[in-house]
Design an enzyme around this catalytic site. Structure first.
Site, short mmCIF file in Angstrom:
data_model
loop_
_atom_site.label_atom_id
_atom_site.label_comp_id
_atom_site.label_asym_id
_atom_site.label_seq_id
_atom_site.Cartn_x
_atom_site.Cartn_y
_atom_site.Cartn_z
N GLY A 113 0.81 -1.20 0.00
CA GLY A 113 0.00 0.00 0.00
C GLY A 113 0.85 1.26 0.00
N CYS A 114 0.52 2.23 -0.80
CA CYS A 114 1.19 3.53 -0.84
C CYS A 114 0.14 4.61 -1.03
CB CYS A 114 2.21 3.59 -1.98
SG CYS A 114 3.46 2.28 -1.96
N THR A 115 0.53 5.87 -0.88
CA THR A 115 -0.37 6.98 -1.16
C THR A 115 0.41 8.04 -1.92
OG1 THR A 115 -1.49 6.56 0.95
CG2 THR A 115 -2.01 8.62 -0.20
N GLU B 168 2.92 3.34 -7.25
CA GLU B 168 1.69 3.24 -6.48
C GLU B 168 0.96 1.98 -6.93
OE1 GLU B 168 -1.28 4.66 -3.77
OE2 GLU B 168 0.62 5.62 -4.27
N ARG C 266 -9.00 7.47 1.78
CA ARG C 266 -7.78 8.29 1.75
C ARG C 266 -7.92 9.43 0.73
NH1 ARG C 266 -3.16 4.38 0.48
NH2 ARG C 266 -4.76 2.80 0.12
#
Length: 534
Positions: free
Chosen positions: A2-4, A95, A287
């Protein structure tokens, strides 16, 4: 993984810099120590072999120097993460994105197929390498590009030739533009230029919500894609856009089509290639809601009963214009968010326990690193690029700025080993975050003062260095003195010294706050007892 990601177009940022930012997050239950390196041309491999997919690729000659934030423990490959090359081109990779069965059935991912059977027997099958992935992309692309658009084109060619074993989003930036590329199945891809006065929020979902095929197939001003994307869409019935029959090219003229009806050349990639699952509604879409709620606080009724702007909304825009210009500090704050001011904040006394654990926060425990890539248009090319670095859980950490026109990263950013040590910014940040998290209300005032102090130190160091760097009239392309005696030291050496100085200043502040938080949380241990031993 998971990344943002948060992308800020140059006309949406405070100083006109395009900003590319991403938290690299490890998978649940694991942590990947990171460090910063500068890869010089002589250190770049000429033949690259992926650890995870075992793919072997010959690389071009004459690579550029570039920065990278690789894994400190190379057991799973490089995972370069984010960097800026000597031509002041930035890249963030990657991502992780979602997809759907229609896409993965039409263009399957290219997985490693291990060798099976004994050699020399009829049932022997040799190993078949997989495609490229997050482990590889920065190393394969960043050293060879001189514009953001070139980055899209090089990665697109690699995807078409070798495929990928995962869905990913990748950002490229130069001093003017940011391009965002999303992989579609094993070999296909789309890319879109970020509007200059917009920001983009990307929370692990395929995000582009409008794509002009005609532009991608023609001038490519704002859209690029695999050459066969239109036929891929048509063959596998992937375009789910509901259009008026009069707009169908096969039906002849579209005269008389209702105003605002979808163009036959524009599709919604989210519907075609993405997902809208229950998992998205607790892990991804909240998010995007949190980021847009923070950056456009008065633009929507974010907490109202309507379905369009809720944490579970599927139709939050890919990009939007902020209510004011955005700063490095805004980017850090947004990528540290844990839903402050809402019932979903895990540290808040408000809301129910179920609400506080309802959604995956942006500022999560398993951040490996945050990189904010800044290409400044008002500075000379020799000192234009900055890479801001934070490690570990963002709500408790700070940024160190690093000029990228250097041959070596400062020791405090570069020294990360398997052994926990306060000589490492990574490990000290991890220790600080873990101690503060356990007693959030008591520790957060110390953290907030630390963040204010260190971000101010970083800003001051950049301003001072900008004032020191004067490009000589006859300077060389790398920023070194042109031999007219107007500069005793090359610009890269000045920048390297500045990098070390600010890193050591922030190291001192980090050691100090670690001691303060340790003292505070030690006094709050469960086995404490207030009666003195007389």
């Amino acid at each position: 993984m998971g990344c943002t990601t948060l992308l800020v177009g140059r006309r949406a940022s405070a100083d006109g810099s395009p900003l590319v930012a991403r938290t690299e997050d490890s998978s649940n239950g694991s942590f990947d120590p990171k460090h910063v390196v500068v890869v010089r041309p002589e250190d770049q491999p000429r033949v690259y072999t992926s650890v995870l997919s075992r793919l072997r690729i010959e690389l071009p000659e004459n690579p550029l120097r570039y920065t990278s934030v690789p894994n400190a423990l190379p057991d799973e490959g490089i995972w370069g993460g984010a960097g800026i090359n000597a031509a002041n081109i930035a890249m963030s990779a990657t991502e992780t994105l979602t997809s759907n069965p229609r896409v993965l059935g039409a263009d399957p991912l290219v997985d490693l197929v291990p060798e099976s059977g004994a050699p020399g027997t009829p049932d022997h099958r040799p190993e078949r390498p997989g495609g490229i992935g997050e482990e590889d992309m920065l190393t394969l692309v960043l050293p060879y590009i001189r514009s953001a658009r070139e980055g899209v084109e090089r990665l697109g060619a690699l995807l078409a030739e070798h495929g990928t074993y995962e869905m990913n989003g990748i950002a490229f930036s130069d001093v003017e533009d940011i391009w965002w590329l999303e992989t579609v199945g094993g070999h296909h891809w789309i890319a879109k230029r970020v509007p200059e006065d917009h920001y983009v929020t990307m929370p692990n979902q395929l995000g582009i919500d409008s794509f002009d095929l005609e532009d991608a197939e023609g001038k490519g001003h704002d859209h690029l894609a695999s050459r066969d994307l239109r036929s891929f869409l048509e063959t596998h019935h992937l375009d789910l856009t509901l259009r008026d029959a009069s707009l169908d090219p096969s039906a002849g003229s579209s005269a008389g089509a209702p105003a605002g009806a979808p163009s036959p050349h524009v599709l919604n990639p989210r519907e075609a290639f993405g997902s809208h699952t229950d998992a998205d509604h607790v892990y991804n879409t909240p998010r995007a809601w949190s980021m847009q709620r923070t950056l456009n606080p008065t633009s929507e009724d974010w907490d109202g009963p309507g379905p369009g702007n809720r944490p579970e909304s599927d139709d939050l825009p890919w990009s939007r214009r902020p209510e004011r210009r955005l700063t490095i500090e805004d980017v850090k704050d947004v990528l540290s968010s844990h839903y402050q001011g809402t019932p979903y904040d895990p540290y808040s006394a408000h809301g129910t326990e179920a609400q506080r654990r309802a959604f995956r926060p942006i500022g999560i425990n398993r951040h490996n690193a945050l990189a904010i890539l800044q290409i400044r248009p008002d500075r000379p090319e020799s000192s234009r690029a900055l890479q801001w670095i934070a490690y570990a859980s963002n709500p408790f950490t700070t940024l160190i700025p690093m000029f990228t026109n250097v041959d070596e990263a400062p020791e405090y950013l570069a020294t990360t080993t398997a052994q926990v040590s306060t000589d490492s910014f990574y490990w000290t940040s991890r220790l600080l975050a873990t101690l503060a998290d356990a007693h959030f209300a008591d520790a957060i005032p110390l953290i907030e003062r630390y963040q204010l102090t260190t971000l101010a130190l970083g800003r001051a160091a950049v301003h001072a260095t900008d004032g020191t760097v004067c490009r000589p009239p006859h300077s060389a392309a790398d920023g070194s003195s042109g031999g007219d005696g107007s500069s005793e030291r090359s610009v890269p050496s000045v920048l390297a010294e500045a990098n070390t100085t600010v890193a050591e200043q922030i190291r001192a502040e980090t050691d100090q706050v670690l001691g303060a938080v340790l003292h505070t949380t030690s006094n709050l241990m469960t086995n404490r007892f207030s009666r003195s031993d007389g």
